[in-house]
Design a protein around this motif. Structure first.
Motif, mmCIF file in Angstrom:
data_model
loop_
_atom_site.group_PDB
_atom_site.id
_atom_site.type_symbol
_atom_site.label_atom_id
_atom_site.label_comp_id
_atom_site.label_asym_id
_atom_site.label_seq_id
_atom_site.Cartn_x
_atom_site.Cartn_y
_atom_site.Cartn_z
ATOM 1 N N GLN A 116 0.607 -1.016 -0.349
ATOM 2 C CA GLN A 116 0.077 -0.158 0.160
ATOM 3 C C GLN A 116 0.492 1.190 0.052
ATOM 4 O O GLN A 116 0.713 2.242 -0.689
ATOM 5 C CB GLN A 116 -0.777 0.000 1.319
ATOM 6 C CG GLN A 116 -1.482 1.009 1.476
ATOM 7 C CD GLN A 116 -2.540 0.908 0.140
ATOM 8 O OE1 GLN A 116 -3.780 0.913 0.564
ATOM 9 N NE2 GLN A 116 -2.193 1.982 -1.130
ATOM 10 N N PHE A 117 2.135 0.562 0.493
ATOM 11 C CA PHE A 117 2.606 2.718 0.863
ATOM 12 C C PHE A 117 3.124 2.744 -0.552
ATOM 13 O O PHE A 117 2.910 3.664 -1.303
ATOM 14 C CB PHE A 117 4.444 2.149 1.861
ATOM 15 C CG PHE A 117 5.180 3.286 2.172
ATOM 16 C CD1 PHE A 117 4.786 4.126 3.620
ATOM 17 C CD2 PHE A 117 5.878 3.407 1.036
ATOM 18 C CE1 PHE A 117 5.613 5.463 3.586
ATOM 19 C CE2 PHE A 117 6.459 5.045 1.343
ATOM 20 C CZ PHE A 117 7.111 5.343 2.522
ATOM 21 N N MET A 118 3.982 1.713 -1.802
ATOM 22 C CA MET A 118 4.893 2.052 -2.407
ATOM 23 C C MET A 118 3.673 2.078 -3.816
ATOM 24 O O MET A 118 3.518 2.930 -4.861
ATOM 25 C CB MET A 118 5.558 0.604 -2.915
ATOM 26 C CG MET A 118 6.797 0.367 -2.066
ATOM 27 S SD MET A 118 7.241 1.967 -2.104
ATOM 28 C CE MET A 118 8.012 1.743 -3.770
ATOM 29 N N GLU A 133 -6.099 9.324 2.437
ATOM 30 C CA GLU A 133 -6.385 8.964 3.254
ATOM 31 C C GLU A 133 -7.253 7.512 3.343
ATOM 32 O O GLU A 133 -6.366 6.456 4.618
ATOM 33 C CB GLU A 133 -7.743 9.723 3.603
ATOM 34 C CG GLU A 133 -8.505 10.840 3.408
ATOM 35 C CD GLU A 133 -8.267 11.917 1.735
ATOM 36 O OE1 GLU A 133 -7.514 12.830 1.455
ATOM 37 O OE2 GLU A 133 -7.861 11.509 1.140
ATOM 38 N N GLY A 134 -6.712 6.961 2.424
ATOM 39 C CA GLY A 134 -7.482 5.262 2.790
ATOM 40 C C GLY A 134 -5.720 4.586 2.779
ATOM 41 O O GLY A 134 -6.154 4.177 3.924
ATOM 42 N N PRO A 135 -4.858 5.222 1.734
ATOM 43 C CA PRO A 135 -3.388 4.354 2.500
ATOM 44 C C PRO A 135 -3.477 4.447 3.814
ATOM 45 O O PRO A 135 -3.197 3.567 4.028
ATOM 46 C CB PRO A 135 -3.176 4.865 1.423
ATOM 47 C CG PRO A 135 -4.002 5.487 -0.024
ATOM 48 C CD PRO A 135 -5.437 5.684 0.406
ATOM 49 N N ALA A 136 -3.235 5.897 3.833
ATOM 50 C CA ALA A 136 -2.856 6.045 5.574
ATOM 51 C C ALA A 136 -3.483 5.931 6.221
ATOM 52 O O ALA A 136 -2.852 4.521 7.852
ATOM 53 C CB ALA A 136 -3.300 8.268 5.482
ATOM 54 N N VAL A 137 -5.065 5.290 5.877
ATOM 55 C CA VAL A 137 -5.539 4.746 7.085
ATOM 56 C C VAL A 137 -5.082 2.809 6.582
ATOM 57 O O VAL A 137 -5.137 2.648 8.285
ATOM 58 C CB VAL A 137 -7.194 4.752 6.372
ATOM 59 C CG1 VAL A 137 -7.429 2.706 7.174
ATOM 60 C CG2 VAL A 137 -8.204 5.660 7.237
ATOM 61 N N HIS A 138 -4.957 2.649 5.917
ATOM 62 C CA HIS A 138 -4.383 1.081 5.768
ATOM 63 C C HIS A 138 -2.878 0.718 7.003
ATOM 64 O O HIS A 138 -3.115 -0.086 7.204
ATOM 65 C CB HIS A 138 -3.792 0.243 4.108
ATOM 66 C CG HIS A 138 -3.528 -0.877 4.050
ATOM 67 N ND1 HIS A 138 -3.592 -1.441 2.977
ATOM 68 C CD2 HIS A 138 -3.235 -1.883 5.498
ATOM 69 C CE1 HIS A 138 -4.024 -3.030 3.311
ATOM 70 N NE2 HIS A 138 -2.763 -2.495 4.232
ATOM 71 N N MET A 139 -2.464 2.171 6.074
ATOM 72 C CA MET A 139 -0.940 1.967 6.891
ATOM 73 C C MET A 139 -0.878 1.644 8.551
ATOM 74 O O MET A 139 -0.535 1.637 9.227
ATOM 75 C CB MET A 139 -0.094 2.525 6.563
ATOM 76 C CG MET A 139 0.985 2.314 5.197
ATOM 77 S SD MET A 139 1.936 3.991 4.292
ATOM 78 C CE MET A 139 0.205 5.018 3.883
ATOM 79 N N GLY A 140 -1.710 3.064 8.645
ATOM 80 C CA GLY A 140 -2.161 2.877 10.265
ATOM 81 C C GLY A 140 -2.374 1.785 11.231
ATOM 82 O O GLY A 140 -2.103 1.648 12.020
ATOM 83 N N ALA A 141 -3.532 0.729 10.700
ATOM 84 C CA ALA A 141 -4.246 0.237 10.717
ATOM 85 C C ALA A 141 -3.119 -1.589 11.268
ATOM 86 O O ALA A 141 -3.169 -1.841 11.627
ATOM 87 C CB ALA A 141 -5.429 -0.204 10.357
ATOM 88 N N GLY A 142 -2.164 -1.603 9.678
ATOM 89 C CA GLY A 142 -1.414 -2.224 9.580
ATOM 90 C C GLY A 142 -0.602 -1.954 11.010
ATOM 91 O O GLY A 142 -0.213 -3.462 11.599
ATOM 92 N N ILE A 143 -0.175 -1.004 11.292
ATOM 93 C CA ILE A 143 0.772 -1.435 12.064
ATOM 94 C C ILE A 143 -0.049 -1.304 14.289
ATOM 95 O O ILE A 143 0.370 -1.748 14.334
ATOM 96 C CB ILE A 143 1.152 0.696 12.929
ATOM 97 C CG1 ILE A 143 1.844 1.004 11.290
ATOM 98 C CG2 ILE A 143 2.082 0.557 13.890
ATOM 99 C CD1 ILE A 143 2.631 3.129 11.024
ATOM 100 N N LEU A 325 -12.236 1.239 -10.753
ATOM 101 C CA LEU A 325 -10.809 0.523 -12.035
ATOM 102 C C LEU A 325 -9.745 -0.068 -11.369
ATOM 103 O O LEU A 325 -9.394 -1.190 -11.874
ATOM 104 C CB LEU A 325 -10.238 0.785 -13.326
ATOM 105 C CG LEU A 325 -11.369 1.052 -14.373
ATOM 106 C CD1 LEU A 325 -11.577 2.493 -15.694
ATOM 107 C CD2 LEU A 325 -12.570 -0.036 -14.956
ATOM 108 N N GLY A 326 -9.813 0.251 -10.189
ATOM 109 C CA GLY A 326 -8.933 -0.443 -9.083
ATOM 110 C C GLY A 326 -7.328 0.462 -8.562
ATOM 111 O O GLY A 326 -6.420 -0.685 -8.600
ATOM 112 N N VAL A 327 -7.488 1.285 -9.292
ATOM 113 C CA VAL A 327 -5.613 2.379 -8.689
ATOM 114 C C VAL A 327 -6.133 2.112 -6.900
ATOM 115 O O VAL A 327 -6.795 2.647 -6.356
ATOM 116 C CB VAL A 327 -6.093 3.639 -9.779
ATOM 117 C CG1 VAL A 327 -5.869 4.629 -8.861
ATOM 118 C CG2 VAL A 327 -6.326 3.763 -10.890
ATOM 119 N N PRO A 328 -5.025 2.059 -6.801
ATOM 120 C CA PRO A 328 -4.563 1.244 -4.928
ATOM 121 C C PRO A 328 -4.879 2.996 -4.177
ATOM 122 O O PRO A 328 -3.537 3.403 -4.063
ATOM 123 C CB PRO A 328 -3.754 0.612 -4.976
ATOM 124 C CG PRO A 328 -2.557 1.053 -6.484
ATOM 125 C CD PRO A 328 -4.278 0.857 -7.406
#
Length: 570
Positions: A116-118, A133-143, A325-328
């Motif tokens: 997700q970071f990359m 925001e979505g990537p930030a949430v995933h990274m924070g939740a992952g931590i 279309l799936g852009v992360p």
């Protein structure tokens, strides 16, 4: 170093009911999330600065060929990243966090967080119509999840730590701790609890303080002081809520259209998203990236309503294409821009004497509330951006109206539920079923039992009898049965006094009825799954693996007592 690590693990893996370790873990998660977001934002700003100069979001200054080619280049880089990444590590985003909360016991793999970071750096750095925001949430939740797994927290507390990571990441990325707390509880955890507030608040304030110390003030949206001119503007507020609600409905339909677009190849879908975004950016360059510069300009009433309407149409298509279309990337920043544009148009055209910038601010909150079904988080965003409690009344009016139009008038679900449904995942939304789906058998497991195999372990009978534990799990062939310790001891003593005149399994046979059979699970299960099993099978309980502690036992009596009475569970 080893003793220090051991003490750290023992402290945080202490009593599951203790609030202090959870609050301290929230603080640790906040600092870790702040550090990760500092690295992420530094790399992103470096990329955007190289492209756009000091005004990081100024994609409008790029030449037409750059505006066309940059999103396409981003799609090509994403295709390469996907091909270099194992399939198991490719699922990312806010919807994935919700999926792991309900179907994955709150365990977020480290590989997905790194991907997700990359992927977010590429998507955001090349102008795709997504947010951070979505990537930030995933990274924070992952931590939060990884720390919880390391300290052997039960699944319900993994959920809470994921909420801590969510609040910390949003607070660190946007310097909005209150919105981070409410977003974590309203959108991610989908519940408010007294136990949850303290750790989540600790995570949000520690992340905001730590990231602020590293990079200084970094609010991406400029605070504005706006308030309602008079109550005579209420009809204009209602019209604005109606208009933004209809825009939210249209956005839902467009996202579903692209989700079901007849292209199976991920590479082809990503490339199409890049071509659509680049093609639209030739004529409306404001749609590139998160659009915070356009949001700030609209809030200060620098853009005419005709241009806002054009940006709104192009941004709707580009964002729906990126998401469908799936852009992360995330959905919130483009959603805020859509709301600002819609509100800005309304502020110019509806009757009233309030500033158009106020309607733009209210449209931003209404769009977020309607699309994500998160009115409180949306109102907190208005409060932290407007710096005025006077904006709350008009905000509540517009947010409520937009939510009613989208959620009840057109029966549109939350965008996150739509994304999960397309992946074949249906989240529980009924309050009782949701609560049962979010708690797991491992939290009720007990370990005060002995194991005994009638075929192989007859010589261990004395050892089992000496332990005098409340329960004995007896293996007979391929099945296991739950026997009370006293009943087992009585049969064992009689069998031994009779000098083993018959095989032990024959002496135990009267105790091994079908209703005492245990169900052996290969992994943890939710209480909802357990209750469905109890409805279908006559069983004494469950045996299941519980982390480092080995096999745990959950009796039928223990589960039913916990759900139906206030008595201590047995």
């Amino acid at each position: 170093m080893k003793p220090t690590t051991s003490r750290f693990h023992r402290f945080f893996a202490g009593p599951s009911h203790s609030l202090l370790p959870l609050v301290l873990m929230g603080g640790v998660i906040g600092v870790a999330a702040g550090l990760v977001m500092f690295g992420f934002l530094s790399l992103l700003n470096l990329t955007l600065g190289w492209l756009n100069g000091a005004n990081l979001e100024d994609f409008e200054s790029l030449s037409p060929w750059w505006r066309l080619g940059l999103p396409v280049l981003g799609s090509l880089l994403l295709i390469l990243l996907y091909r270099l990444t194992p399939v198991s590590g490719q699922t990312v985003g806010l919807a994935y966090v919700l999926e792991r909360l309900q179907f994955g016991r709150g365990q977020l793999p480290a590989a997905n967080t790194a991907f997700q970071f990359m992927a977010a750096l590429i998507a955001l750095g090349t102008g795709h119509s997504v947010g951070r925001e979505g990537p930030a949430v995933h990274m924070g939740a992952g931590i939060g999840s990884l720390l919880g797994q390391y300290t052997s927290r039960p699944p319900s507390q993994l959920r809470l730590l994921i909420g801590c990571g969510t609040a910390a990441a949003i607070s660190a990325a946007f310097n909005t701790p209150l919105a981070g707390v409410l977003f974590a509880m309203e959108v991610v955890l989908m519940e408010y609890s007294l136990l949850g507030f303290a750790p989540i608040i600790a995570a949000a304030i520690s992340a905001s303080a730590f990231s602020g110390a590293l990079i200084g003030p970094h609010s991406v949206l400029q605070p504005v002081r706006l308030s309602l001119a008079g109550y005579g503007d209420i009809p204009g507020l209602l019209l604005t809520g109606l208009w933004v609600g209809l825009v939210a409905v249209l956005f839902h339909y467009l996202v579903r259209l692209f989700l079901r677009f007849p292209l199976k190849s991920r590479a082809a879908r990503l490339l199409l998203a890049g071509v659509i975004t680049g093609g639209l950016a030739l004529f409306v360059p404001q749609i590139l990236g998160s659009g915070y510069d356009t949001i700030n300009a609209t809030l200060s009433h620098q853009l005419p309503w005709g241009l806002l309407l054009l940006i709104l149409g192009a941004k709707l298509i580009a964002t729906a294409a990126a998401i469908g279309l799936g852009v992360p990337g995330g959905q919130i920043a483009p959603m805020l821009m859509l709301g600002v544009c819609a509100g800005g148009v309304a502020g110019t055209l509806v009757p009233g004497t309030s500033e158009p910038g106020l309607y733009a601010l209210l449209g931003m909150a209404a769009m977020m509330g309607a699309v994500l079904h998160a009115p409180l988080a949306a109102l907190a965003t208005v409060l932290e951006l407007s710096l005025s409690a006077e904006a709350m009344f008009p905000a509540m009016t517009v947010v409520l109206t937009a939510n009613l139009i989208c959620q009840h008038g057109f029966r549109q679900p939350s965008l996150l539920l739509t994304l999960l449904k397309e992946r074949g995942r249906l989240l529980q939304t009924h309050p009782l079923r949701t609560a049962l789906a979010q708690r797991y058998l491992s939290e009720l497991a007990r370990f005060d039992f002995s194991g005994f195999d009638t075929e192989q372990d007859a010589h261990h009978l004395d050892a089992v009898l000496e332990q005098k534990l409340p329960w004995v799990v007896v293996r007979q062939g391929e099945y296991r049965y739950l026997i009370e310790g006293e009943a087992f001891a009585k049969v064992g003593l009689i069998w031994r006094e009779q000098k083993q005149e018959q095989p032990l399994h024959q002496a135990l046979a009267p105790l091994l009825s079908d209703r005492l059979r245990l169900i052996e699970l290969t992994e943890d299960a939710s209480l909802l799954t357990a209750l469905k099993t109890l409805q279908q099978e006559e069983t004494a309980g469950f045996l299941l693996p519980v982390g480092r502690r080995g096999l745990g036992l959950v009796t039928r009596r223990r589960l039913v007592t916990m759900l139906t009475t206030d008595d201590p569970i047995q």
